[in-house]
Design a protein around this motif. Sequence first.
Motif, PDB file in Angstrom:
ATOM      1  N   THR A   9      49.830  32.899  -4.244  1.00 55.38           N
ATOM      2  CA  THR A   9      48.839  31.988  -4.802  1.00 55.38           C
ATOM      3  C   THR A   9      49.337  31.546  -6.178  1.00 55.38           C
ATOM      4  O   THR A   9      49.647  32.385  -7.022  1.00 55.38           O
ATOM      5  N   ASP A  11      48.576  29.209  -9.550  1.00 54.92           N
ATOM      6  CA  ASP A  11      47.631  28.413 -10.326  1.00 54.92           C
ATOM      7  C   ASP A  11      48.389  27.191 -10.832  1.00 54.92           C
ATOM      8  O   ASP A  11      49.179  27.274 -11.773  1.00 54.92           O
ATOM      9  N   TRP A  12      48.169  26.054 -10.180  1.00 54.05           N
ATOM     10  CA  TRP A  12      48.942  24.862 -10.491  1.00 54.05           C
ATOM     11  C   TRP A  12      48.418  24.127 -11.725  1.00 54.05           C
ATOM     12  O   TRP A  12      49.126  23.280 -12.281  1.00 54.05           O
ATOM     13  N   GLN A  13      47.212  24.435 -12.150  1.00 50.62           N
ATOM     14  CA  GLN A  13      46.592  23.686 -13.231  1.00 50.62           C
ATOM     15  C   GLN A  13      47.454  23.745 -14.495  1.00 50.62           C
ATOM     16  O   GLN A  13      47.713  24.818 -15.038  1.00 50.62           O
ATOM     17  N   ALA A  32      50.845  16.049  -3.798  1.00 51.09           N
ATOM     18  CA  ALA A  32      50.147  17.313  -3.545  1.00 51.09           C
ATOM     19  C   ALA A  32      50.037  18.148  -4.809  1.00 51.09           C
ATOM     20  O   ALA A  32      48.988  18.745  -5.102  1.00 51.09           O
ATOM     21  N   LEU A  33      51.115  18.201  -5.577  1.00 47.28           N
ATOM     22  CA  LEU A  33      51.092  18.992  -6.803  1.00 47.28           C
ATOM     23  C   LEU A  33      50.182  18.378  -7.858  1.00 47.28           C
ATOM     24  O   LEU A  33      49.447  19.081  -8.569  1.00 47.28           O
ATOM     25  N   GLU A  35      47.555  16.561  -7.284  1.00 47.02           N
ATOM     26  CA  GLU A  35      46.172  16.789  -6.852  1.00 47.02           C
ATOM     27  C   GLU A  35      45.687  18.186  -7.202  1.00 47.02           C
ATOM     28  O   GLU A  35      44.479  18.416  -7.342  1.00 47.02           O
ATOM     29  N   ARG A  36      46.620  19.115  -7.340  1.00 43.16           N
ATOM     30  CA  ARG A  36      46.254  20.493  -7.667  1.00 43.16           C
ATOM     31  C   ARG A  36      46.325  20.780  -9.165  1.00 43.16           C
ATOM     32  O   ARG A  36      46.255  21.943  -9.583  1.00 43.16           O
ATOM     33  N   LEU A 113      51.944  26.441   0.252  1.00 41.72           N
ATOM     34  CA  LEU A 113      50.638  25.756   0.213  1.00 41.72           C
ATOM     35  C   LEU A 113      49.861  25.872   1.515  1.00 41.72           C
ATOM     36  O   LEU A 113      48.699  25.485   1.567  1.00 41.72           O
ATOM     37  N   ASP A 116      46.089  26.481   1.942  1.00 42.87           N
ATOM     38  CA  ASP A 116      45.519  26.096   0.656  1.00 42.87           C
ATOM     39  C   ASP A 116      44.214  25.328   0.825  1.00 42.87           C
ATOM     40  O   ASP A 116      43.382  25.297  -0.062  1.00 42.87           O
ATOM     41  N   ASN A 117      44.055  24.698   2.007  1.00 45.90           N
ATOM     42  CA  ASN A 117      42.839  23.921   2.247  1.00 45.90           C
ATOM     43  C   ASN A 117      41.706  24.781   2.795  1.00 45.90           C
ATOM     44  O   ASN A 117      40.698  24.262   3.266  1.00 45.90           O
ATOM     45  N   LEU A 166      48.732  20.422   5.047  1.00 52.48           N
ATOM     46  CA  LEU A 166      47.627  20.035   4.172  1.00 52.48           C
ATOM     47  C   LEU A 166      46.722  18.978   4.790  1.00 52.48           C
ATOM     48  O   LEU A 166      45.696  18.626   4.211  1.00 52.48           O
TER      49      LEU A 166
END
Length: 481
Positions: A9, A11-13, A32-33, A35-36, A113, A116-117, A166
């Motif tokens: 997991t 944390d992409w933020q 995708a990145l 959006e995360r 990922l 991830d959804n 995704l």
Amino acid sequence: MGSQEVSSTVDWQGKHVTVAGLGVSGIPAARALHERGALVTVVNDGDDERARAQAAELEALGITVRLGDGATLPPSTELVVTAPGWQPDKPLFLAAAEAGVPVWGDVELAWRLRGDNGRKAAPWLAVTGTNGKTTTVRMLASILEAAGLRTAAVGNIGVSLLDAVLGETEYDVLAVELSSYQLHWAPSLRAHSAAVLNLAPDHLDWHGSMAAYAADKGRVYEGNTVACVYNAADPATEDLVREADVEEGCRAIGFTLGAPGPSQLGVVDGILVDRAFVANRQKQAQELAEVTDVNPPAPHNIANALAAAALARAFGVEPAAVRDGLRAFRPDAHRIEHVADIDEVRYVDDSKATNTHATEASLAAYDSIVWIAGGLAKGATFDELVTGAAKRLRGVVLIGADRALIREALTRHAPEVPVVDLDRTDTGAMSEAVARAAELARPGDTVLLAPACASMDMFTNYNKRGEAFADAVRARADESA
């Protein structure tokens, strides 16, 4: 770690991610990145009109794009996600290694990922090898569909793995084609089961050596949980199984065009049989399909069917679905594609045979051949290929930039075979090549386009080369009608 658990997991933020390359994999990765919550910078070597249009779309989303500079690592980069074709010795990756920044490929990102959804992550049945990957993966998907499973053929086959993992469709299992490039950049991939179909020298300029190429192919077996499928006729594939670190209980499953031993699939009296996934594999064999259910039933294609069947059986698919899936399968264009019969001569398009290994398999499928070959050799040599095929050759028509290399091999190893050397590399050369091949052919022969070379000296890609061959053959058919 079990192969179907979400592998990590992240944390992409606010994470600074550099995506290397616009294109089929780079654009979905950047989206995708972003959006995360990642801070994404895309770098690209090219700066043409198409790249600028793609960049504008990404920049409208708030993604930074640097065109014409794929060599410099942007400041603050914490991760690089690369398109699979970018070579490992590029300055960008050397700078990343020096800075301790990890490099992932599109497959690695998709693996990380998946799930991830919020849905259960579909297991992967993975296929690699020098030749036959796409056909085997599409056969596998056809078998899985015949078993009533929700599946898709994805990966190097043209459908983005990121879109598959995704997207809105919830799959039961994915049939995944993986190139050596993709596997090189996928360190944490762990498939349910995987197959290496064959190994022959290819892309050595990218990998640096045959050993490095084989090692990257062998990554597909790492962490397999149920089956590592290998080619009994290619000991190098079995060696990769022995070297792999797999989950406890994972089995080595071979496939062979001969009668199978225990833990193998093979052929007995025109029947594809399974001695791997049966209750008593020492004494029992399960019939799966007839050789005639394989389209086309050329030897290398039967091998592809056995590999696909092995992966499907590893996933628990019943024998009837193997048969039904193989019957329903239709090969892609330009792969041993029968174009026409003219004056009792068969014309076959295998433009996809872009290296010597694929061409060797193609030539082995027919008894008497007028061979159309040539193009860009990509550093290949042709002595072994010609030696093996010499007795099958009625004649040879050579086209393309590196045709002299094949001509020289023919002179050394098949001096009695007539050779037509077309000293032209324009696209119209194919019509002349077909005409000259027709002059050499006799009733019962096969005129076979299996170039053993890349196409870009004369055509945009192997598809265009195959289309030119087919058009020329059909024009002759119309004239003789």
